[in-house]
Motif scaffolding. Structure first.
Motif, PDB file in Angstrom:
ATOM      1  N   ASN A 176     -10.708  36.574  12.908  1.00  0.00           N
ATOM      2  CA  ASN A 176      -9.804  36.861  14.014  1.00  0.00           C
ATOM      3  C   ASN A 176      -8.994  35.598  14.288  1.00  0.00           C
ATOM      4  OD1 ASN A 176     -11.397  35.158  15.641  1.00  0.00           O
ATOM      5  ND2 ASN A 176     -12.469  36.841  16.630  1.00  0.00           N
ATOM      6  N   ALA A 179     -12.097  32.697  14.847  1.00  0.00           N
ATOM      7  CA  ALA A 179     -13.437  32.665  14.254  1.00  0.00           C
ATOM      8  C   ALA A 179     -13.496  33.470  12.962  1.00  0.00           C
ATOM      9  CB  ALA A 179     -14.463  33.206  15.241  1.00  0.00           C
ATOM     10  N   THR A 191     -21.581  34.256  11.717  1.00  0.00           N
ATOM     11  CA  THR A 191     -20.287  33.962  12.335  1.00  0.00           C
ATOM     12  C   THR A 191     -20.180  32.476  12.649  1.00  0.00           C
ATOM     13  OG1 THR A 191     -21.179  34.441  14.545  1.00  0.00           O
ATOM     14  CG2 THR A 191     -20.120  36.248  13.373  1.00  0.00           C
ATOM     15  N   THR A 196     -16.509  31.485  22.034  1.00  0.00           N
ATOM     16  CA  THR A 196     -16.218  32.581  22.959  1.00  0.00           C
ATOM     17  C   THR A 196     -15.327  33.646  22.341  1.00  0.00           C
ATOM     18  OG1 THR A 196     -14.309  31.390  23.879  1.00  0.00           O
ATOM     19  CG2 THR A 196     -16.450  31.053  24.947  1.00  0.00           C
ATOM     20  N   ALA A 197     -14.905  33.444  21.109  1.00  0.00           N
ATOM     21  CA  ALA A 197     -14.033  34.397  20.425  1.00  0.00           C
ATOM     22  C   ALA A 197     -14.755  35.101  19.281  1.00  0.00           C
ATOM     23  CB  ALA A 197     -12.786  33.691  19.894  1.00  0.00           C
ATOM     24  N   GLY A 198     -16.076  35.097  19.290  1.00  0.00           N
ATOM     25  CA  GLY A 198     -16.838  35.778  18.251  1.00  0.00           C
ATOM     26  C   GLY A 198     -17.564  34.854  17.307  1.00  0.00           C
ATOM     27  N   SER A 201     -22.623  34.973  17.603  1.00  0.00           N
ATOM     28  CA  SER A 201     -23.069  36.376  17.606  1.00  0.00           C
ATOM     29  C   SER A 201     -24.555  36.490  17.881  1.00  0.00           C
ATOM     30  CB  SER A 201     -22.745  37.024  16.258  1.00  0.00           C
ATOM     31  OG  SER A 201     -23.336  36.282  15.187  1.00  0.00           O
ATOM     32  N   ARG A 217      -9.704  38.155  19.655  1.00  0.00           N
ATOM     33  CA  ARG A 217     -10.741  37.166  19.979  1.00  0.00           C
ATOM     34  C   ARG A 217     -12.127  37.812  20.043  1.00  0.00           C
ATOM     35  NH1 ARG A 217     -10.906  34.756  24.498  1.00  0.00           N
ATOM     36  NH2 ARG A 217     -11.525  32.718  23.693  1.00  0.00           N
ATOM     37  N   ALA A 218     -12.352  38.847  19.251  1.00  0.00           N
ATOM     38  CA  ALA A 218     -13.660  39.510  19.234  1.00  0.00           C
ATOM     39  C   ALA A 218     -13.874  40.186  17.887  1.00  0.00           C
ATOM     40  CB  ALA A 218     -13.768  40.522  20.374  1.00  0.00           C
ATOM     41  N   TRP A 231     -18.946  41.810  19.932  1.00  0.00           N
ATOM     42  CA  TRP A 231     -19.209  40.523  20.568  1.00  0.00           C
ATOM     43  C   TRP A 231     -17.920  39.703  20.570  1.00  0.00           C
ATOM     44  CZ3 TRP A 231     -20.252  41.861  15.661  1.00  0.00           C
ATOM     45  CH2 TRP A 231     -19.886  40.981  14.639  1.00  0.00           C
ATOM     46  N   GLY A 232     -17.896  38.683  21.404  1.00  0.00           N
ATOM     47  CA  GLY A 232     -16.697  37.870  21.558  1.00  0.00           C
ATOM     48  C   GLY A 232     -16.150  38.015  22.970  1.00  0.00           C
ATOM     49  N   GLY A 238     -14.828  42.692  23.241  1.00  0.00           N
ATOM     50  CA  GLY A 238     -16.095  42.120  22.823  1.00  0.00           C
ATOM     51  C   GLY A 238     -17.318  42.730  23.463  1.00  0.00           C
TER      52      GLY A 238
END
Length: 463
Positions: A176, A179, A191, A196-198, A201, A217-218, A231-232, A238
């Motif tokens: 993304n 990440a 990951t 905070t963007a994935g 995990s 961002r997820a 997630w994210g 997320g």
């Protein structure tokens, strides 16, 4: 793994798939490969049988060499088409990344286009080991090596110098905006990148994963039992908390910039994330029946139904409203998107577009030329259509490759087409590459299209 001789009128040995490989000349060969093998293993077998590195396709779709034979839908007795990969096996690019990376038959690779990092900036491990795929992201690169390990390196604008980040036994890579996610052969996921963007995990159970999809961002992961985990950043989809009870029997995931859509096996669609950017599909929920595939741009989704019709939702001005062309959207076979518009290829080879005009949503200038179209590629703000006669037609933002009127001679006899965030690259019948658009930072001309021609050789490039 050695290629096996296939006895006539008998099945392949247990655990192996017998496949028929057909060349353009009409010649065909039979190969047997491990049923659990990746496509790149099949490519090796075919190369041993026919004498050159192939590009493989089945059902009119090029096979993803990092996917397994099962993931690509290959079964016992399947017919696979093979064409010569010429001077390189793969050209890797991404609409969210900068630059093109060519992978040669021996696994070496080099970069062309507008990315800042050159061959000398790549990690030594990438230079010294065969590469099978490179994921091009906005903030850097991740190379999947033949041994299943991964090496990543980043652009200095994000505060990081090139560095190695080893991950083992990887089958597929996804990125993304901040990440990376690596899907391992055993269905687990690793990951890294923006926490905070994935990039973190640890809070989700990522086992038995068959697909990972990214938003801005997820990430969202589809497991083999049809369940979904995300997630994210919650603002980018997320979290699936609000829709978790409906996420059953899912077979496809798709992400916009800030939302996700899940296609269930019963043809229904579940959405979550930023409501304005496609996370809320209640306005078209009754129409979302019999859906076969999902597509997305930054702020909207498009659902292709089994009857060839299209349903859209999300930001109306950015592709979420297709009402003005709904009567034309019949017999659709493929949908492609820029960041703010969609283009659909109809069964008769014509093209219908909608969305933001500055992102290719208006194709009136070239509409009469959009006939017998084979495929369409898209940068962030422009489209390029490859016709069956080898001619390329472009529209959209000129800086991002949408203007090619002065390149008619260069863009003839084209066989393949790729795009990154702001440039296109075409392979011609003489195996040379033509790239145009925003290829280098600050090097472009909005009044006259500018192209760079690359002559590919076994050892690298001559431009």
């Amino acid at each position: 793994m050695k290629r096996m001789e296939i006895p006539p009128r008998s099945g392949a040995p247990e655990g192996l798939l017998r496949l028929q490989v057909v060349l353009l000349s009409g010649r065909s060969v039979e190969v047997a490969v491990d049923a659990a093998a990746k496509v790149w293993r099949l490519e090796q077998e075919v190369k041993d049988a026919i004498g050159f590195w192939p590009i493989l396709s089945a059902g009119g779709r090029i096979l993803n060499e990092t996917g397994s034979l099962m993931q690509e839908g290959l079964e016992e007795g399947a017919v696979v088409q093979a064409v010569c990969a010429r001077s390189f096996r793969r050209l890797c690019s991404s609409q969210t990344g900068h630059g093109f990376v060519a992978i040669m038959p021996d696994g070496t690779c080099f970069q062309l286009g507008r990315g800042r990092w050159r061959w000398e900036a790549m990690p030594e491990q990438v230079k010294q080991q065969p590469v099978q795929w490179v994921e091009v992201a906005r903030f850097g690169f991740a190379a999947l090596l033949r041994d299943g390990s991964v090496v990543t390196w980043f652009t200095s604008e994000n505060g990081e110098m090139p560095r190695e980040h080893p991950v083992l036994d990887v089958a597929r890579l996804v990125a993304n905006s901040e990440a990376f996610a690596a899907v391992h052969s055993d269905g687990t996921v690793t990951t890294w990148g923006g926490m905070t963007a994935g990039g973190d995990s640890s809070a989700v159970q990522l086992v038995g994963v068959t697909q990972v999809e990214a938003s801005g961002r997820a990430f969202a992961a589809l497991r083999h039992d049809g369940s979904v985990f995300a997630w994210g950043a919650p603002s980018s989809g997320g979290s699936t908390w609000a829709v978790r009870r409906w996420l059953v029997g899912v077979k496809q995931l798709k992400g916009s910039r800030s939302a996700f859509a899940a296609l269930r096996s019963d043809g229904q669609v579940v959405t979550w994330g930023n409501r304005a950017q496609g996370g809320d599909s209640h306005g078209v929920q009754r129409q979302l029946r019999g859906v076969s595939r999902l597509f997305a741009c930054d702020g909207a989704f498009a659902a292709l139904c089994w009857d060839g019709s299209v349903i859209t939702w999300g930001e109306e001005a950015w592709g979420g409203n297709s009402s003005q062309v709904s009567e034309q959207l019949q017999g659709v076979r493929e949908i492609i998107s820029t960041a703010g518009a969609f283009a659909s290829i109809l069964a008769d080879g014509s093209v219908v577009t909608w969305g933001h005009p500055g992102y290719g949503g208006e194709s009136g200038r070239v509409q009469s030329q959009l006939q017998a179209v084979r495929t369409v590629a898209a940068t962030r703000k422009a489209f390029a259509a490859l016709r069956s006669d080898g001619v390329v037609i472009t529209w959209g933002d000129a800086l991002c490759g949408g203007y090619s009127h002065d390149l008619e001679e260069e863009l003839a006899c084209v066989e393949d087409l790729w795009a990154d965030s702001a440039a296109f690259c075409a392979r011609r019948s003489d195996a040379s590459l033509v790239a145009w658009g925003l290829l280098e930072d600050g090097i472009t001309n909005s009044q006259q299209a500018q192209a760079f021609i690359y002559r590919m050789t076994g050892a690298g490039q001559e431009s």
